[in-house]
Design a protein around this motif. Structure first.
Motif, PDB file in Angstrom:
ATOM      1  N   LEU A   1      10.085  -7.627  58.042  1.00 39.78           N
ATOM      2  CA  LEU A   1       8.831  -8.371  57.943  1.00 39.78           C
ATOM      3  C   LEU A   1       9.097  -9.799  57.465  1.00 39.78           C
ATOM      4  O   LEU A   1       8.554 -10.749  58.021  1.00 39.78           O
ATOM      5  CB  LEU A   1       7.862  -7.662  56.994  1.00 39.78           C
ATOM      6  CG  LEU A   1       6.534  -8.371  56.727  1.00 39.78           C
ATOM      7  CD1 LEU A   1       5.759  -8.588  58.021  1.00 39.78           C
ATOM      8  CD2 LEU A   1       5.708  -7.576  55.727  1.00 39.78           C
TER       9      LEU A   1
ATOM     10  N   LYS B   1       8.327 -13.224  60.402  1.00 37.43           N
ATOM     11  CA  LYS B   1       6.943 -13.638  60.110  1.00 37.43           C
ATOM     12  C   LYS B   1       6.239 -14.229  61.330  1.00 37.43           C
ATOM     13  O   LYS B   1       5.027 -14.127  61.463  1.00 37.43           O
ATOM     14  CB  LYS B   1       6.927 -14.631  58.954  1.00 37.43           C
ATOM     15  CG  LYS B   1       7.268 -13.993  57.612  1.00 37.43           C
ATOM     16  CD  LYS B   1       7.080 -14.971  56.486  1.00 37.43           C
ATOM     17  CE  LYS B   1       7.467 -14.411  55.148  1.00 37.43           C
ATOM     18  NZ  LYS B   1       6.800 -13.210  54.730  1.00 37.43           N
TER      19      LYS B   1
ATOM     20  N   VAL C   1       4.117 -11.656  63.383  1.00 39.80           N
ATOM     21  CA  VAL C   1       2.995 -10.956  62.742  1.00 39.80           C
ATOM     22  C   VAL C   1       1.687 -11.227  63.482  1.00 39.80           C
ATOM     23  O   VAL C   1       1.377 -12.370  63.832  1.00 39.80           O
ATOM     24  CB  VAL C   1       2.875 -11.372  61.257  1.00 39.80           C
ATOM     25  CG1 VAL C   1       1.597 -10.794  60.626  1.00 39.80           C
ATOM     26  CG2 VAL C   1       4.093 -10.910  60.466  1.00 39.80           C
TER      27      VAL C   1
ATOM     28  N   ILE D   1       4.261  -2.032  59.765  1.00 41.03           N
ATOM     29  CA  ILE D   1       5.032  -2.120  58.529  1.00 41.03           C
ATOM     30  C   ILE D   1       4.171  -1.595  57.389  1.00 41.03           C
ATOM     31  O   ILE D   1       3.050  -2.055  57.184  1.00 41.03           O
ATOM     32  CB  ILE D   1       5.432  -3.589  58.213  1.00 41.03           C
ATOM     33  CG1 ILE D   1       6.191  -4.228  59.380  1.00 41.03           C
ATOM     34  CG2 ILE D   1       6.183  -3.675  56.891  1.00 41.03           C
ATOM     35  CD1 ILE D   1       7.596  -3.758  59.590  1.00 41.03           C
TER      36      ILE D   1
ATOM     37  N   THR E   1       8.205   2.275  58.742  1.00 39.53           N
ATOM     38  CA  THR E   1       7.832   1.605  59.979  1.00 39.53           C
ATOM     39  C   THR E   1       7.849   2.571  61.152  1.00 39.53           C
ATOM     40  O   THR E   1       8.376   3.682  61.057  1.00 39.53           O
ATOM     41  CB  THR E   1       8.773   0.413  60.255  1.00 39.53           C
ATOM     42  OG1 THR E   1       8.264  -0.352  61.344  1.00 39.53           O
ATOM     43  CG2 THR E   1      10.189   0.874  60.572  1.00 39.53           C
TER      44      THR E   1
ATOM     45  N   LEU F   1       3.987  -6.266  63.834  1.00 40.92           N
ATOM     46  CA  LEU F   1       4.832  -7.235  64.533  1.00 40.92           C
ATOM     47  C   LEU F   1       4.676  -7.021  66.027  1.00 40.92           C
ATOM     48  O   LEU F   1       4.779  -5.895  66.500  1.00 40.92           O
ATOM     49  CB  LEU F   1       6.311  -7.052  64.149  1.00 40.92           C
ATOM     50  CG  LEU F   1       6.652  -7.107  62.664  1.00 40.92           C
ATOM     51  CD1 LEU F   1       8.142  -6.848  62.457  1.00 40.92           C
ATOM     52  CD2 LEU F   1       6.248  -8.426  62.053  1.00 40.92           C
TER      53      LEU F   1
END
Length: 151
Positions: free
Chosen positions: A78, A82, A85, A96, A106, A149
Motif C-alpha cells: 500500500l 499509493k 489507490v 488491503i 489482502t 489498488l
C-alpha cells in the motif's frame, strides 16, 4: 475493470482450493511458488505473495510489465503503490486490510455487492482468518477494508 485486473482475477480463480502442505505451515509446492515470486522461501505469511504471483502471471500472459512492487508485505505494498489507490472497488482490484501493529491481509476483489465485496484470497480459510492455510473465496464488508489498488 482493467485488462490486467481481469486477467489477475482469472489467474486467481485457477488457484482456488490450493492448500498448504502440511496445513498451517506456510509451505507446500504452490505456496512456495507464491513466496518465491517475491524472493522468499517457505514459512512466511503468503497472502500478498499470492496476489503478487497472480498479477505477475497475468502480466506475463498479457506481455506487459507487472506494476506491483515485489514485496510480501501487505501494508508495504500500500505504501509503495499509493498511485494505484481507488475509493470504490471493482472486480480485479486488490483490497488491503490493516489490523494494526504492521499486520495486514489482502486478496483480489471478485464481485462488489453494495457494501460487501466477494474476494479470492490466499493464506486464509473458511473462517476468514488472515493466517489460514488455503486459497478460497471470502465475503467481506467494505467497512473492514483500508484501501483498494487498481491494476
Amino acid at each position: 475493470m482493467s485488462t490486467l485486473g481481469q486477467k489477475t482475477l482469472a489467474v486467481a480463480i485457477t488457484q482456488l482450493g490450493v492448500e498448504e502442505i502440511p496445513k498451517n505451515s506456510n509451505a507446500g509446492p504452490a505456496v512456495e511458488k507464491y513466496l518465491k515470486s517475491v524472493g522468499l522461501g517457505k514459512g512466511y505469511a503468503w497472502c500478498m505473495a499470492f496476489v503478487y504471483w497472480c498479477t505477475k502471471e497475468a502480466s506475463l500472459q498479457l506481455a506487459i510489465a507487472n506494476p506491483l512492487t515485489k514485496t510480501a508485505g501487505v501494508l508495504a505494498m500500500l505504501n509503495f503503490e499509493k498511485d494505484l489507490v481507488v475509493k470504490e472497488p471493482q472486480p480485479g482490484d486488490i483490497f488491503i486490510m490493516d489490523f494494526g501493529k504492521g499486520q495486514g491481509h489482502t486478496g483480489i476483489v471478485e464481485k462488489v455487492d453494495k457494501n460487501i465485496i466477494h474476494t479470492i484470497e490466499g493464506n486464509t480459510n473458511d473462517d476468514g482468518s488472515r493466517e489460514g492455510y488455503k486459497v478460497c473465496r471470502r465475503i467481506r464488508s467494505k467497512s473492514t477494508i483500508k484501501a483498494y489498488l487498481r491494476l
